[in-house]
Write an enzyme that holds these catalytic residues in place. Structure first.
Site, PDB file in Angstrom:
ATOM      1  N   THR A  35       0.815  -1.198   0.000  1.00 14.62           N
ATOM      2  CA  THR A  35       0.000   0.000   0.000  1.00 14.62           C
ATOM      3  C   THR A  35       0.856   1.259   0.000  1.00 14.62           C
ATOM      4  O   THR A  35       0.570   2.214  -0.720  1.00 14.62           O
ATOM      5  CB  THR A  35      -0.919  -0.013   1.241  1.00 14.62           C
ATOM      6  OG1 THR A  35      -1.675  -1.231   1.224  1.00 14.62           O
ATOM      7  CG2 THR A  35      -1.830   1.182   1.287  1.00 14.62           C
ATOM      8  N   TYR A  70       6.559 -11.248   5.819  1.00 12.32           N
ATOM      9  CA  TYR A  70       5.442 -10.832   4.969  1.00 12.32           C
ATOM     10  C   TYR A  70       5.255 -11.871   3.869  1.00 12.32           C
ATOM     11  O   TYR A  70       5.999 -11.881   2.882  1.00 12.32           O
ATOM     12  CB  TYR A  70       5.754  -9.445   4.396  1.00 12.32           C
ATOM     13  CG  TYR A  70       4.663  -8.792   3.557  1.00 12.32           C
ATOM     14  CD1 TYR A  70       3.466  -9.424   3.247  1.00 12.32           C
ATOM     15  CD2 TYR A  70       4.847  -7.494   3.087  1.00 12.32           C
ATOM     16  CE1 TYR A  70       2.493  -8.797   2.483  1.00 12.32           C
ATOM     17  CE2 TYR A  70       3.878  -6.852   2.323  1.00 12.32           C
ATOM     18  CZ  TYR A  70       2.714  -7.517   2.021  1.00 12.32           C
ATOM     19  OH  TYR A  70       1.756  -6.897   1.254  1.00 12.32           O
ATOM     20  N   LYS A 102       2.751 -11.871   8.380  1.00 11.65           N
ATOM     21  CA  LYS A 102       1.638 -11.150   7.773  1.00 11.65           C
ATOM     22  C   LYS A 102       1.218 -12.025   6.614  1.00 11.65           C
ATOM     23  O   LYS A 102       1.984 -12.251   5.679  1.00 11.65           O
ATOM     24  CB  LYS A 102       2.109  -9.781   7.298  1.00 11.65           C
ATOM     25  CG  LYS A 102       1.165  -9.094   6.327  1.00 11.65           C
ATOM     26  CD  LYS A 102       1.657  -7.687   6.080  1.00 11.65           C
ATOM     27  CE  LYS A 102       1.059  -6.985   4.882  1.00 11.65           C
ATOM     28  NZ  LYS A 102      -0.168  -7.481   4.332  1.00 11.65           N
ATOM     29  N   THR A 122      -0.741 -12.680   3.470  1.00 16.40           N
ATOM     30  CA  THR A 122      -1.497 -12.085   2.370  1.00 16.40           C
ATOM     31  C   THR A 122      -1.638 -13.120   1.253  1.00 16.40           C
ATOM     32  O   THR A 122      -0.908 -13.124   0.266  1.00 16.40           O
ATOM     33  CB  THR A 122      -0.845 -10.778   1.874  1.00 16.40           C
ATOM     34  OG1 THR A 122      -0.780  -9.858   2.973  1.00 16.40           O
ATOM     35  CG2 THR A 122      -1.685 -10.122   0.777  1.00 16.40           C
ATOM     36  N   GLY A 155      -4.306 -10.437   5.737  1.00 10.22           N
ATOM     37  CA  GLY A 155      -4.004  -9.353   4.816  1.00 10.22           C
ATOM     38  C   GLY A 155      -4.924  -9.188   3.614  1.00 10.22           C
ATOM     39  O   GLY A 155      -4.578  -8.463   2.684  1.00 10.22           O
ATOM     40  N   ASP A 172      -8.543  -7.810   2.836  1.00 12.58           N
ATOM     41  CA  ASP A 172      -9.677  -7.115   3.461  1.00 12.58           C
ATOM     42  C   ASP A 172     -11.029  -7.696   3.025  1.00 12.58           C
ATOM     43  O   ASP A 172     -11.986  -7.684   3.796  1.00 12.58           O
ATOM     44  CB  ASP A 172      -9.645  -5.619   3.101  1.00 12.58           C
ATOM     45  CG  ASP A 172      -8.291  -4.982   3.344  1.00 12.58           C
ATOM     46  OD1 ASP A 172      -7.329  -5.707   3.688  1.00 12.58           O
ATOM     47  OD2 ASP A 172      -8.171  -3.757   3.186  1.00 12.58           O
ATOM     48  N   SER A 209      -5.325  -2.057   3.509  1.00 10.42           N
ATOM     49  CA  SER A 209      -5.326  -0.731   2.890  1.00 10.42           C
ATOM     50  C   SER A 209      -6.678  -0.049   3.063  1.00 10.42           C
ATOM     51  O   SER A 209      -6.755   1.168   3.282  1.00 10.42           O
ATOM     52  CB  SER A 209      -5.004  -0.852   1.400  1.00 10.42           C
ATOM     53  OG  SER A 209      -5.987  -1.637   0.748  1.00 10.42           O
TER      54      SER A 209
END
Ligand code: NAY
Length: 297
Positions: free
Chosen positions: A47, A137, A167, A169, A192, A194, A211
């Site tokens: 982001t 990440y 994290k 994602t 991660g 949304d 984000s």
């Protein structure tokens, strides 16, 4: 404990019209994010266009967010880089400026192909900021890493003193739940995506980085309250609004659209750097019109 919890906003990086950093925009944004209920800031990630910034700029952005947060909420600095020496430099800098955690992607030009390579990368970066918790990440769609994340966590367990978790994602809820439960829940696994937050919460997620929390944090908080109070239909309705929001913004390069929206909301963060292009006049008009039909704004 030092564990992450709640909504953590993946922050944007503000630019002037000429493309230079507009650091004075950071403090008012941080006030907005905290007031809206965010419980952490994730800086220089996807982001925040971390990979599109120079190393000096990454340091300046991290410092601006850490200063503005002033220890009210944890600041996690994303330091991933194709050059591990740069990543280590950024990690050490994050520790120096009083950030609360470090996070890093693995390199992506040369792919990480096995556990040992990933372990070496993570160990090198984590040890450059030994007093801060480190979050790997995991974003395989971007890094192209082929390493199974559960196996990696099992392998890394106990070998890196400040390794705190990941994290996550990716869209695999079963894998995410395994990460959460490994070793009796010793690792943080921070969600991660949304548009699947409700599903992640149902599997036990305690924290998420996103984000869209820059704009919709109050809505997600309502969703979480609904879920916790067994109002599942209401929670589903809110998640659907977030999905529609993300689809609408995804009509153009997503983060460019988000920055347009931030500007409409009074936070002019400029546009994204190349290769994330900006919008033409007619495109931004179409976007504005599309946003007007969204229930969540
Ligand atoms: C980051 O590093 O900023 C993040 O990954 C935050 C999470 C976001 N992921 C990406 C790749 O941007 O919030 C998500 C994402 O924008 C959102 O789910 C919409 O797709």
């Amino acid at each position: 404990s030092s564990r992450l919890s709640g909504l953590i906003a993946a922050t944007y990086t503000p630019f002037h019209a000429d493309g230079t950093l507009a650091l004075s925009k950071v403090a008012p944004m941080v006030e907005h994010l905290i007031r809206a209920g965010n419980r952490g800031l994730y800086v220089c990630g996807s982001t925040g266009e971390g990979v599109s910034l120079t190393t000096l700029e990454r340091c300046q952005v991290a410092e601006a967010y850490a200063q503005a947060a002033n220890k009210r909420v944890p600041v996690i600095v994303q330091v991933g880089h194709n050059c591990i020496a740069e990543a280590k430099h950024l990690a050490a800098h994050a520790e120096e400026i009083g950030a609360d955690a470090v996070s890093a992607t693995c390199p992506s030009y040369f792919k990480v192909v096995d556990i040992v390579s990933l372990f070496e990368v993570v160990q090198a970066i984590a040890s450059a900021a030994p007093r801060l918790p480190f979050y790997y990440y995991h974003i395989p769609a971007v890094t192209g890493s082929q390493v199974d994340i559960v196996s990696f966590l099992q392998f890394a367990d106990g070998k890196i003193p400040n390794f705190a978790g990941i994290k996550y994602t990716d869209k695999n809820l079963a894998e995410f739940q395994r990460c959460l439960s490994l070793g009796g829940g010793k690792f943080d696994a921070v969600w991660g995506c949304d548009d699947m937050l409700l599903g992640a919460i149902a599997t036990g997620a305690r924290a998420a980085i996103g984000s869209t929390f820059n704009v919709l944090a109050p809505l997600y908080l309502e969703m979480i309250r609904d879920f916790e109070s067994n109002r599942l239909a209401e929670a589903q309705q809110i998640q659907l609004q977030s999905i529609e929001f993300i689809c609408k913004l995804g009509m153009y390069p997503f983060h460019t659209s988000m920055k347009e929206l931030l500007r409409l909301l009074g936070h002019d963060f400029g546009t994204c750097r190349s290769p994330q292009r900006s919008l033409s006049k007619s495109e931004s008009k179409t976007l504005h019109q599309g946003l007007q039909h969204l229930k969540c704004l």
